[in-house]
Design an enzyme around this catalytic site. Structure first.
Site, short mmCIF file in Angstrom:
data_model
loop_
_atom_site.label_atom_id
_atom_site.label_comp_id
_atom_site.label_asym_id
_atom_site.label_seq_id
_atom_site.Cartn_x
_atom_site.Cartn_y
_atom_site.Cartn_z
N GLY A 22 -2.91 -11.98 5.56
CA GLY A 22 -1.59 -11.71 6.12
C GLY A 22 -1.62 -11.73 7.64
N GLU A 145 1.26 -18.24 3.04
CA GLU A 145 0.13 -17.42 2.57
C GLU A 145 0.15 -17.36 1.05
OE1 GLU A 145 0.19 -13.37 3.98
OE2 GLU A 145 -1.44 -12.79 2.62
N ASP A 244 -14.72 -8.09 12.41
CA ASP A 244 -13.82 -6.94 12.36
C ASP A 244 -13.38 -6.54 13.77
OD1 ASP A 244 -14.04 -6.78 9.66
OD2 ASP A 244 -15.45 -5.10 9.61
N GLY A 366 10.84 7.91 0.09
CA GLY A 366 10.16 8.21 -1.16
C GLY A 366 11.14 8.34 -2.31
N CYS A 393 15.06 8.07 5.54
CA CYS A 393 15.64 7.90 4.21
C CYS A 393 15.50 9.17 3.37
CB CYS A 393 15.03 6.68 3.53
SG CYS A 393 16.15 6.01 2.29
N GLU A 417 18.88 13.10 -7.77
CA GLU A 417 17.76 12.26 -8.18
C GLU A 417 16.74 13.05 -9.00
OE1 GLU A 417 16.05 10.08 -4.90
OE2 GLU A 417 14.31 9.45 -6.05
N HIS A 524 16.12 2.62 7.23
CA HIS A 524 14.69 2.50 7.57
C HIS A 524 14.54 1.80 8.92
CE1 HIS A 524 12.98 3.78 3.68
NE2 HIS A 524 14.11 3.30 3.20
N GLU A 526 12.13 1.63 10.75
CA GLU A 526 10.80 1.02 10.90
C GLU A 526 10.79 -0.48 10.63
OE1 GLU A 526 11.66 3.26 8.59
OE2 GLU A 526 10.70 2.91 6.65
N1 GLN Z 1 15.04 8.28 -3.27
C1 GLN Z 1 16.07 8.22 -2.28
C2 GLN Z 1 17.22 7.34 -2.71
O1 GLN Z 1 17.07 6.51 -3.56
C3 GLN Z 1 15.52 7.78 -0.95
C4 GLN Z 1 15.01 6.38 -0.98
C5 GLN Z 1 14.07 6.05 0.16
O2 GLN Z 1 13.49 6.93 0.78
N2 GLN Z 1 13.87 4.78 0.42
O3 GLN Z 1 18.30 7.47 -2.20
#
Ligand code: GLN
Length: 548
Positions: A22, A145, A244, A366, A393, A417, A524, A526
């Site tokens: 990558g 790739e 490396d 998450g 998120c 959730e 996000h 990032e």
């Molecule tokens: N689980 C949460 C949702 O689905 C947050 C998702 C995440 O952090 N990408 O809304």
């Protein structure tokens, strides 16, 4: 300058996975771009999943989301960051995706009554996609790739497609093999045999590499270069040593020390400019920060996707780590990131005190219940002890739950959730997501990709971005429940970013007067951080960490 016919460079791997294909693909792209060529990159993942979205990150690393909603492999993030371009779904393919198109076309009589076969119809579909990606971005060079290593079953059809392309236009198709040369501890000598076998395995697919990149703990010496040259059927000057390195951002610089772009351009027969000194100096200046071990800041990443057996896999949060680096480097700092498992804060609450030694805390995205209580404890600790906190998120959703529980006194505040029948779901399912869950329609169905948001004047977020409207990438099914917004706001939480129609909360924060940095985003950020243009929210967070 005359436009060259589009050239295609396939990057394949030998001996082991994780050999750096990558980063090699990204670096090849970068050194060619620096010679004035327009470059795009493609990732081929040989698995059956139609996209990476349904996989646990510990299986296959981070899920990288594109602006056009595609949930892809983390290498797509590497390409976007190194090349500073935005890719689209045509730049990413899996076996599942290729078969899906072929089967759909067959169902629509697209093959006009022919018998549809694995060969040649699957390779034809692969070739079409590769060419389309080149055409869509008007590229001079497409770097492709091929996931996996040569010699395994999974990627055979992709190699067959590459072989077919080569026979159709021999002057436009090239192969770079990235292979590994182990130095077994007891033997103490770098071994070439596995790579010799790997090249032969590639030969059995009808492909001979044009370039061999020799990865290893140390540089390749002349003796082994000669051996590889003799047994792999390659001129010695086509073998590039790639030892490396401490930072992946050194790799393009090392390639250029070996005049790799010149070599590649001459092999491909493309007309190109001399390397652009100005932009190369910018990259050099950026890359040197990775070696700055004097000015460091300590960041705690609280997650749950990094344990794999006895090993730690930071790949699950790759873009977050890189985003932290870019903003830190731009402030003359090198981040030292510690991986802390959120579950540990549940079993051992005394561990919270250890957080004091960090300059900042990040809770990334998450899913699901595991580790949530630990995260909530961490966020409360960061809020009460004025440690800079940045939530991404799920990290924003948990910030709202923590605030509801410990400031508003709603002790059973939760998210739908993890508690579908919860009474106080401060985080609830997005309206448009209800049917998806009911129908078990999980693949590619979240609120995904780029959406606009507007920022409130006089807030931390607005000051960070220094503009009113933003466009950021999303990946979620749940949102801040509108029923709880007035109470949260009355108690001091500020929703500084919302969707343009004000329906969805996109950023929450505490004002500077109450906390040095307590901010989280539903999106996000990032995914949009780039080496030479760090993300404004990460930069605001890092600045607060430095102040601490
Ligand atoms: N689980 C949460 C949702 O689905 C947050 C998702 C995440 O952090 N990408 O809304």
């Amino acid at each position: 300058m005359k436009k060259n016919p589009c050239k295609y460079i396939f990057v394949v791997g030998g001996v082991i996975s994780g050999v750096g294909k990558g980063i090699t693909t990204s670096s090849i792209g970068l050194i060619l771009k620096n010679r004035g060529l327009s470059v795009t990159a493609i990732k081929i993942d040989p698995y059956i999943n139609v996209d990476a979205g349904t996989m646990n990150p510990t299986e296959h690393g981070e899920v990288f989301v594109l602006s056009d909603r595609d949930e892809t492999d983390q290498d797509m993030g590497n390409y976007e960051r190194f090349l500073d371009i935005n890719l689209t779904r045509i730049n990413y393919m899996t076996t599942g995706r290729v078969y899906q198109s072929v089967i759909e076309r067959e169902r629509n009589l697209g093959y006009k009554g022919k018998c549809v076969q694995v060969v040649p119809h699957i390779p034809f579909e692969i070739i079409d996609r590769i060419k389309k990606a080149g055409e869509n971005s008007n590229a001079d060079v497409v770097v492709i790739e091929v996931g996996g290593t040569v010699g395994e079953y999974e990627n055979i059809l992709f190699l067959e497609a590459a072989r077919m392309m080569k026979i159709q236009s021999p002057k436009d198709i090239f192969f770079v093999m990235v292979s590994y040369l182990p130095t077994p501890g007891k033997v103490g000598e770098m071994k070439t045999k596995p790579t010799q076998h790997a090249v032969r395995a590639l030969n059995t697919s009808g492909i001979q590499p044009d370039i061999l990149i020799a990865r290893g703990e140390t540089s390749l010496d002349e003796k082994r270069k000669e051996k590889l040259s003799l047994f792999c059927n390659m001129a010695a000057d086509r073998i590039v040593s790639a030892p490396d390195v401490e930072s992946v951002y050194d790799i393009p610089l090392n390639f250029e020390k070996e005049k790799f772009s010149e070599k590649l351009c001459s092999i491909m027969g493309v007309i190109c400019k001399a390397p652009n000194k100005k932009s190369w100096d910018l990259w050099k200046n950026f890359a040197k920060h990775a070696h700055n071990n004097k000015n460091t800041i300590k960041i705690a990443m609280i997650g749950k996707y990094f344990k794999t057996g006895d090993f730690i896999l930071s790949d699950s949060y790759l873009s977050v780590i890189e985003a932290i680096k870019y903003s830190s480097y731009a402030q003359g700092k090198k981040p030292i990131i510690s991986w802390l498992d959120s579950v540990d804060f549940e079993t051992n609450p005394a561990k919270l005190k250890e957080l004091k030694k960090y300059d900042g805390i990040v809770v990334p995205g998450g899913f699901g219940a595991r580790g949530v209580e630990g995260n909530l404890r961490v966020i409360r600790f960061a809020r009460e002890n004025k440690i800079p906190y940045f939530g991404l998120c799920y990290g924003m959703q948990m910030m709202a739950i923590e605030y509801a529980r410990n400031v508003l006194g709603i002790k059973d505040a939760t998210t739908r959730e993890i508690e579908p029948k919860g009474k106080n779901c401060v985080i609830d399912i997005l309206d448009e997501q209800k049917d998806n869950l009911k129908n078990h329609n999980y693949g590619g169905s979240m609120r995904l990709g780029g959406f606009k948001a507007v920022l409130k004047e006089g807030t931390v977020a607005r000051a960070a971005y220094n503009k009113k409207e933003i466009d950021e990438r999303h990946r979620h099914r749940y949102e801040v429940n509108p029923d709880y917004i007035p109470a949260l706001e009355d108690n001091g939480l500020v929703f500084s970013g919302t969707s343009p129609d004000k329906r969805l909360m996109e950023i929450s924060e505490l004002p500077k007067s109450k906390h040095p940095f307590f901010l989280a985003a539903q999106f996000h950020p990032e995914f949009l951080a780039r080496p030479l243009s760090p993300h404004p929210l990460f930069t605001a967070f890092i600045k607060a960490c430095i102040k601490k």
